[in-house]
Design a protein around this motif. Structure first.
Motif, PDB file in Angstrom:
ATOM      1  N   ASN A 199       0.805  -1.223   0.000  1.00 56.31           N
ATOM      2  CA  ASN A 199       0.000   0.000   0.000  1.00 56.31           C
ATOM      3  C   ASN A 199       0.837   1.273   0.000  1.00 56.31           C
ATOM      4  O   ASN A 199       0.390   2.305  -0.505  1.00 56.31           O
ATOM      5  CB  ASN A 199      -0.941   0.011   1.207  1.00 56.31           C
ATOM      6  CG  ASN A 199      -2.130  -0.906   1.003  1.00 56.31           C
ATOM      7  OD1 ASN A 199      -2.618  -1.054  -0.105  1.00 56.31           O
ATOM      8  ND2 ASN A 199      -2.594  -1.528   2.085  1.00 56.31           N
ATOM      9  N   ASP A 202       1.473   2.270  -3.494  1.00 59.41           N
ATOM     10  CA  ASP A 202       0.298   2.218  -4.368  1.00 59.41           C
ATOM     11  C   ASP A 202      -0.535   3.485  -4.171  1.00 59.41           C
ATOM     12  O   ASP A 202      -1.251   3.622  -3.182  1.00 59.41           O
ATOM     13  CB  ASP A 202      -0.527   0.975  -4.036  1.00 59.41           C
ATOM     14  CG  ASP A 202      -1.751   0.828  -4.927  1.00 59.41           C
ATOM     15  OD1 ASP A 202      -2.009   1.741  -5.759  1.00 59.41           O
ATOM     16  OD2 ASP A 202      -2.458  -0.193  -4.796  1.00 59.41           O
ATOM     17  N   THR A 203      -0.465   4.404  -5.129  1.00 55.94           N
ATOM     18  CA  THR A 203      -1.178   5.681  -4.965  1.00 55.94           C
ATOM     19  C   THR A 203      -2.650   5.591  -5.357  1.00 55.94           C
ATOM     20  O   THR A 203      -3.356   6.605  -5.310  1.00 55.94           O
ATOM     21  CB  THR A 203      -0.499   6.786  -5.790  1.00 55.94           C
ATOM     22  OG1 THR A 203      -0.403   6.354  -7.148  1.00 55.94           O
ATOM     23  CG2 THR A 203       0.883   7.101  -5.251  1.00 55.94           C
ATOM     24  N   ASN A 205      -4.728   4.019  -3.592  1.00 60.62           N
ATOM     25  CA  ASN A 205      -5.504   3.993  -2.350  1.00 60.62           C
ATOM     26  C   ASN A 205      -4.852   4.929  -1.342  1.00 60.62           C
ATOM     27  O   ASN A 205      -3.708   5.370  -1.530  1.00 60.62           O
ATOM     28  CB  ASN A 205      -5.657   2.570  -1.804  1.00 60.62           C
ATOM     29  CG  ASN A 205      -4.344   1.969  -1.365  1.00 60.62           C
ATOM     30  OD1 ASN A 205      -3.664   2.516  -0.492  1.00 60.62           O
ATOM     31  ND2 ASN A 205      -3.956   0.836  -1.966  1.00 60.62           N
ATOM     32  N   LEU A 206      -5.593   5.239  -0.295  1.00 62.29           N
ATOM     33  CA  LEU A 206      -5.128   6.230   0.680  1.00 62.29           C
ATOM     34  C   LEU A 206      -4.291   5.623   1.796  1.00 62.29           C
ATOM     35  O   LEU A 206      -3.759   6.366   2.630  1.00 62.29           O
ATOM     36  CB  LEU A 206      -6.320   6.991   1.269  1.00 62.29           C
ATOM     37  CG  LEU A 206      -7.154   7.795   0.266  1.00 62.29           C
ATOM     38  CD1 LEU A 206      -8.245   8.581   0.993  1.00 62.29           C
ATOM     39  CD2 LEU A 206      -6.277   8.724  -0.564  1.00 62.29           C
ATOM     40  N   HIS A 207      -4.169   4.296   1.846  1.00 59.65           N
ATOM     41  CA  HIS A 207      -3.274   3.701   2.843  1.00 59.65           C
ATOM     42  C   HIS A 207      -1.839   4.161   2.577  1.00 59.65           C
ATOM     43  O   HIS A 207      -1.381   4.192   1.430  1.00 59.65           O
ATOM     44  CB  HIS A 207      -3.319   2.173   2.759  1.00 59.65           C
ATOM     45  CG  HIS A 207      -4.647   1.574   3.121  1.00 59.65           C
ATOM     46  ND1 HIS A 207      -5.229   1.733   4.361  1.00 59.65           N
ATOM     47  CD2 HIS A 207      -5.493   0.792   2.408  1.00 59.65           C
ATOM     48  CE1 HIS A 207      -6.378   1.082   4.388  1.00 59.65           C
ATOM     49  NE2 HIS A 207      -6.577   0.501   3.219  1.00 59.65           N
ATOM     50  N   THR A 209      -0.477   7.181   3.219  1.00 60.65           N
ATOM     51  CA  THR A 209      -0.383   8.526   2.649  1.00 60.65           C
ATOM     52  C   THR A 209      -0.654   9.598   3.707  1.00 60.65           C
ATOM     53  O   THR A 209      -1.187   9.322   4.784  1.00 60.65           O
ATOM     54  CB  THR A 209      -1.410   8.737   1.516  1.00 60.65           C
ATOM     55  OG1 THR A 209      -2.730   8.863   2.068  1.00 60.65           O
ATOM     56  CG2 THR A 209      -1.379   7.592   0.514  1.00 60.65           C
TER      57      THR A 209
END
Ligand SMILES: [Ca+2]
Ligand SMILES: [Ca+2]
Length: 404
Positions: A199, A202-203, A205-207, A209
Motif C-alpha cells: 500500500n 500504491d497511490t 488507495n489512501l493507505h 499517505t
C-alpha cells in the motif's frame, strides 16, 4: 499502581504504534552528518494538569488563538476539555462518541483531533477514529451549537472513510495546515509487517499517505489545486482506478503524528519504522517517502539493494538501539527555552528519549538527544504560546510540560 500500569501498557502500545519487527538495527552503515556545533541544552519534563483524569489519552490540543482551554482525546472515544490552569483544572466532557468508536485493537480508537482555523466563529472540529465491523477509519466533522462549550454528537458529518485490512497501522493524525487545508495521515494498513499489500507505494488507495483536502465546501470535501494527482476523480472509500487526488505525499508506513511549523508552515511527520529504523520526514507535496522500499535511509528489507530514484529520505532517523516507535513532535517556537528555538523536537514512545534537529536541517541530519525520560510518549502538544507538552500514555495518562 503506576508501575503495574506501565508494565501492561507498554507492550500493548509497542504493538499499537506498530514497530512489528524484532530489534536489530545497529548504528553502523549510516552516512548521517555529525550534530551541529551549537547544541541545544538538555530539557526536563514537569507534570501539569494532574487533576485532569485521562485514560489512554492519544492527543492534546488547543483551539486556534485560544489559550484559555485544552482538549485531550481518549482512545475510547471521548474528548475532554479543561481550563488552562496547570494546578487546578479538572476535565469535563466536550464530546462523547464511545458508542461509535471501535477501540478494542491496540491501534484502534479515537486517534486524532483538529480544530478548524475559524472554530471560534464556525464551531467546527474534525476527528479521526476507527469504527467497527469491518474496522474502518472515519474522518468526520462535528459542530458546536452551544457557543463552543461542547460538540453536538448528532452533528457528525462523515467526510471520508477507508476500510482497514488489519487492525494495525491506521495512522490517525489530522491537522490544519497553510491555506486552511485539512491534512490526514493513514498508515499502510498493517497486516503482518513489511506492508504485505504494497500500500505504501500504491497511490490508487489512501493507505500509507498524508492526504490534503479542502473542507470549506458545500458538502463533503474538495480537492485543493496543487495536490499531485489533483486532476483525477476522487477516490471512493479510499480507493480509485487511478492515483487518488486527495494524496499530498505517500510512501509512509504509519505517520502516527505530524505537525506544522507555526513559523514556516512546513509539515513534519514521524513515520514509525518496521524493525530497524525510526524516521522523521519534512513532507512536501508530491514526494514519495519510500516505504516499503526504504525503512529510514536504508533499503528494506535489511541487507537488500534498492533504487532510490524518486524517493525522499528522512531528515533524521535513529536505530532500534535508541527506541522503536517514533512519535513526531513540533518545531519549537515558544519563548521559555530560547536555546531550542527553531528546533524540531520529537521522541520515542517505547524508550521515552527526546531529540532535536534544527528545522532547517538537510536530509540526513543526526538527531541530538535532549532528554531520556520514563514517559510512554504517545503525543506531543504545542500550546498557542508555542510551549511544548507530552502525553505519558496509560490507563492513567498524564500530561507533562517540557521545561529547561
Ligand atoms: Ca497507498
Ligand atoms: Ca521513509
Amino acid at each position: 499502581m503506576a508501575l503495574f500500569g506501565r508494565l501492561i501498557t507498554i507492550p500493548a502500545f509497542i504493538l499499537l504504534l506498530s514497530s512489528c519487527g524484532g530489534g536489530g538495527g545497529g548504528g553502523n552503515g549510516s552516512d548521517f552528518q555529525p550534530p551541529p556545533p551549537d547544541e541545544p541544552a538538555t530539557v526536563q519534563t514537569q507534570q501539569v494538569f494532574a487533576n485532569v483524569d485521562l485514560a489512554f489519552a492519544t492527543a492534546l490540543v488547543q483551539a486556534p488563538d485560544d489559550a484559555s482551554r485544552w482538549f485531550a482525546i481518549e482512545k475510547s472515544g471521548r474528548v475532554v476539555v479543561f481550563e488552562n490552569d496547570a494546578m487546578n483544572a479538572t476535565g469535563s466532557t466536550f464530546l462523547d462518541i464511545r458508542g461509535r468508536v471501535e477501540s478494542g485493537p491496540n491501534e484502534a480508537g479515537l486517534l486524532g483531533i483538529a480544530f478548524h482555523p475559524e472554530f471560534a466563529t464556525n464551531g467546527e472540529v474534525f476527528l479521526s477514529y476507527t469504527a467497527p465491523a469491518p474496522l474502518t477509519s472515519v474522518i468526520s466533522r462535528f459542530r458546536s451549537f452551544d457557543n463552543n462549550q461542547t460538540l453536538d454528537p448528532s452533528s457528525e458529518e462523515i467526510l471520508l472513510t477507508i476500510v482497514q485490512p488489519a487492525s494495525s497501522h491506521n495512522g490517525g493524525n489530522l491537522a490544519f495546515g497553510p491555506g486552511g487545508r485539512l491534512y490526514i495521515g493513514f498508515g499502510d494498513g498493517g497486516g503482518g509487517g513489511g506492508d504485505p499489500q504494497g500500500n505504501g507505494q500504491d497511490t490508487t488507495n489512501l493507505h500509507g499517505t498524508i492526504v490534503r483536502i479542502d473542507v470549506d465546501t458545500a458538502g463533503g470535501y474538495a480537492i485543493p489545486p496543487g495536490n499531485p494527482f489533483a486532476g483525477n476523480a476522487p477516490c471512493v472509500q479510499g480507493f480509485g482506478a487511478a492515483a487518488c487526488p486527495e494524496i499530498h505525499a505517500w510512501g509512509f508506513r504509519n505517520p502516527w503524528r505530524f505537525s506544522f511549523d507555526s513559523a514556516t508552515g512546513r509539515l513534519w511527520a514521524g513515520d514509525v519504522g518496521q524493525g530497524a529504523w525510526e524516521e522523521v520526514d519534512r513532507v512536501e507535496a508530491g514526494e514519495n517517502y519510500g516505504w516499503n522500499i526504504r525503512e529510514g535511509a536504508h533499503c528494506y528489507p535489511p541487507e537488500s539493494s534498492c533504487s532510490e530514484v524518486g524517493l525522499t529520505d528522512p531528515i533524521t532517523e535513529y536505530d532500534h538501539g535508541l527506541g522503536s516507535s517514533v512519535t513526531g513532535g513540533f518545531v519549537y517556537r515558544g519563548s521559555a527555552m530560547p536555546e531550542l528555538a527553531g528546533q524540531y523536537i520529537f521522541g520515542d514512545f517505547v524508550t521515552g528519549r527526546i531529540w532535536a534537529v534544527p528545522a532547517d536541517s538537510p536530509i540526513g541530519t543526526a538527531p541530538l538527544e535532549i532528554a531520556d525520560t520514563d514517559h510512554s510518549i504517545a503525543s506531543f502538544a504545542a500550546g498557542v504560546d508555542g510551549e511544548l507538552y507530552l502525553i505519558d500514555y496509560g490507563g492513567t495518562s498524564t500530561i507533562h510540560q517540557i521545561v529547561p
